[in-house]
Design a protein around this motif. Structure first.
Motif, PDB file in Angstrom:
ATOM      1  N   LEU A 179      73.191  38.099 -36.628  1.00  0.00           N
ATOM      2  CA  LEU A 179      73.118  38.271 -35.178  1.00  0.00           C
ATOM      3  C   LEU A 179      72.426  37.085 -34.508  1.00  0.00           C
ATOM      4  CD1 LEU A 179      72.324  42.079 -34.888  1.00  0.00           C
ATOM      5  CD2 LEU A 179      74.454  40.911 -34.277  1.00  0.00           C
ATOM      6  N   ARG A 220      74.075  34.674 -31.679  1.00  0.00           N
ATOM      7  CA  ARG A 220      73.404  34.372 -30.405  1.00  0.00           C
ATOM      8  C   ARG A 220      73.315  32.860 -30.184  1.00  0.00           C
ATOM      9  NH1 ARG A 220      69.581  38.903 -31.595  1.00  0.00           N
ATOM     10  NH2 ARG A 220      70.303  40.570 -30.249  1.00  0.00           N
ATOM     11  N   ASN A 260      73.498  36.620 -22.264  1.00  0.00           N
ATOM     12  CA  ASN A 260      73.484  38.070 -22.493  1.00  0.00           C
ATOM     13  C   ASN A 260      74.875  38.526 -22.881  1.00  0.00           C
ATOM     14  OD1 ASN A 260      70.789  38.295 -21.708  1.00  0.00           O
ATOM     15  ND2 ASN A 260      71.381  38.363 -19.549  1.00  0.00           N
ATOM     16  N   PHE A 261      74.960  39.301 -23.898  1.00  0.00           N
ATOM     17  CA  PHE A 261      76.253  39.826 -24.306  1.00  0.00           C
ATOM     18  C   PHE A 261      76.074  41.185 -24.945  1.00  0.00           C
ATOM     19  CE2 PHE A 261      74.562  37.521 -27.863  1.00  0.00           C
ATOM     20  CZ  PHE A 261      74.885  38.288 -28.968  1.00  0.00           C
ATOM     21  N   ASN A 262      77.075  41.999 -24.772  1.00  0.00           N
ATOM     22  CA  ASN A 262      77.091  43.324 -25.385  1.00  0.00           C
ATOM     23  C   ASN A 262      78.476  43.502 -25.980  1.00  0.00           C
ATOM     24  OD1 ASN A 262      76.740  45.935 -26.161  1.00  0.00           O
ATOM     25  ND2 ASN A 262      76.865  46.794 -24.109  1.00  0.00           N
ATOM     26  N   LEU A 263      78.590  43.231 -27.243  1.00  0.00           N
ATOM     27  CA  LEU A 263      79.885  43.279 -27.913  1.00  0.00           C
ATOM     28  C   LEU A 263      80.008  44.608 -28.649  1.00  0.00           C
ATOM     29  CD1 LEU A 263      79.911  39.639 -29.276  1.00  0.00           C
ATOM     30  CD2 LEU A 263      80.907  40.498 -27.162  1.00  0.00           C
ATOM     31  N   SER A 264      80.473  45.602 -27.915  1.00  0.00           N
ATOM     32  CA  SER A 264      80.538  46.934 -28.512  1.00  0.00           C
ATOM     33  C   SER A 264      81.933  47.299 -29.015  1.00  0.00           C
ATOM     34  CB  SER A 264      80.064  47.983 -27.498  1.00  0.00           C
ATOM     35  OG  SER A 264      80.856  47.916 -26.341  1.00  0.00           O
ATOM     36  N   ASN A 265      82.952  46.554 -28.593  1.00  0.00           N
ATOM     37  CA  ASN A 265      84.295  46.856 -29.111  1.00  0.00           C
ATOM     38  C   ASN A 265      85.106  45.578 -29.280  1.00  0.00           C
ATOM     39  OD1 ASN A 265      85.654  46.198 -26.635  1.00  0.00           O
ATOM     40  ND2 ASN A 265      85.073  48.197 -25.829  1.00  0.00           N
ATOM     41  N   GLN A 277      86.177  43.460 -26.079  1.00  0.00           N
ATOM     42  CA  GLN A 277      85.148  42.581 -25.530  1.00  0.00           C
ATOM     43  C   GLN A 277      84.976  41.334 -26.394  1.00  0.00           C
ATOM     44  OE1 GLN A 277      81.930  45.391 -25.469  1.00  0.00           O
ATOM     45  NE2 GLN A 277      82.173  45.784 -23.263  1.00  0.00           N
ATOM     46  N   TYR A 285      82.714  40.004 -36.806  1.00  0.00           N
ATOM     47  CA  TYR A 285      83.107  41.324 -36.306  1.00  0.00           C
ATOM     48  C   TYR A 285      84.368  41.864 -36.987  1.00  0.00           C
ATOM     49  CZ  TYR A 285      79.450  40.951 -32.875  1.00  0.00           C
ATOM     50  OH  TYR A 285      78.223  40.847 -32.288  1.00  0.00           O
TER      51      TYR A 285
END
Length: 143
Positions: free
Chosen positions: A10, A14, A24-29, A32, A59
């Motif tokens: 991780l 970053r 800022n990132f939010n890779l939930s699926n 994205q 991922y």
């Protein structure tokens, strides 16, 4: 030990994303993640493909999808020589998979009759020339 490996992975991601100005990132699926990969590829930097493949590997996304996106970008820009260089670096199986997908994409580009401008005709010619080279290469690797 696994938790440490995951934290390191991780941290590397970053660091990679910061190189593209992404804080800022939010890779939930996967949608994205693919959007982010497309953004990285559009930056058209020498390391964009490698960085995208690193992100895809992290991922667990298919490399063929990333190569396909990058190659459509190259062929659309008329960078046939670079396109063929990248294509030849792929394994035979992956190259065939990508070329099959590119063929479908190119067919759609060439069948587009709604845009009849000179620019679009030039773009269609570039796509056709690139695909001729790709199909020649596919013929070679299938022998």
């Amino acid at each position: 030990q696994e938790l440490l490996k995951e934290s390191y992975r991780l941290m590397e991601i970053r660091k990679l994303l910061r190189g593209y100005g992404i804080r800022n990132f939010n890779l939930s699926n996967s949608t994205q993640i693919m959007t982010l990969i497309r953004y990285i590829l559009k930056q058209d930097l020498p390391m964009s493909l490698d960085d995208s493949l690193t992100l895809a590997e992290a991922y667990k996304l298919p490399n063929s999808q990333i190569n396909y996106l990058f190659l459509t970008q190259l062929i659309g820009q008329g960078r046939t020589e670079e396109f063929m260089t990248v294509l030849k670096k792929l394994s035979c199986a992956e190259a065939q998979c990508v070329i099959e997908r590119l063929t479908t994409w190119a067919r759609l580009q060439l069948e587009d009759k709604e845009h009849i401008s000179d620019e679009h005709k030039k773009n269609q010619m570039v796509v056709a020339q690139g695909m001729v080279e790709a199909l020649k290469y596919m013929h070679i690797i299938q022998k």
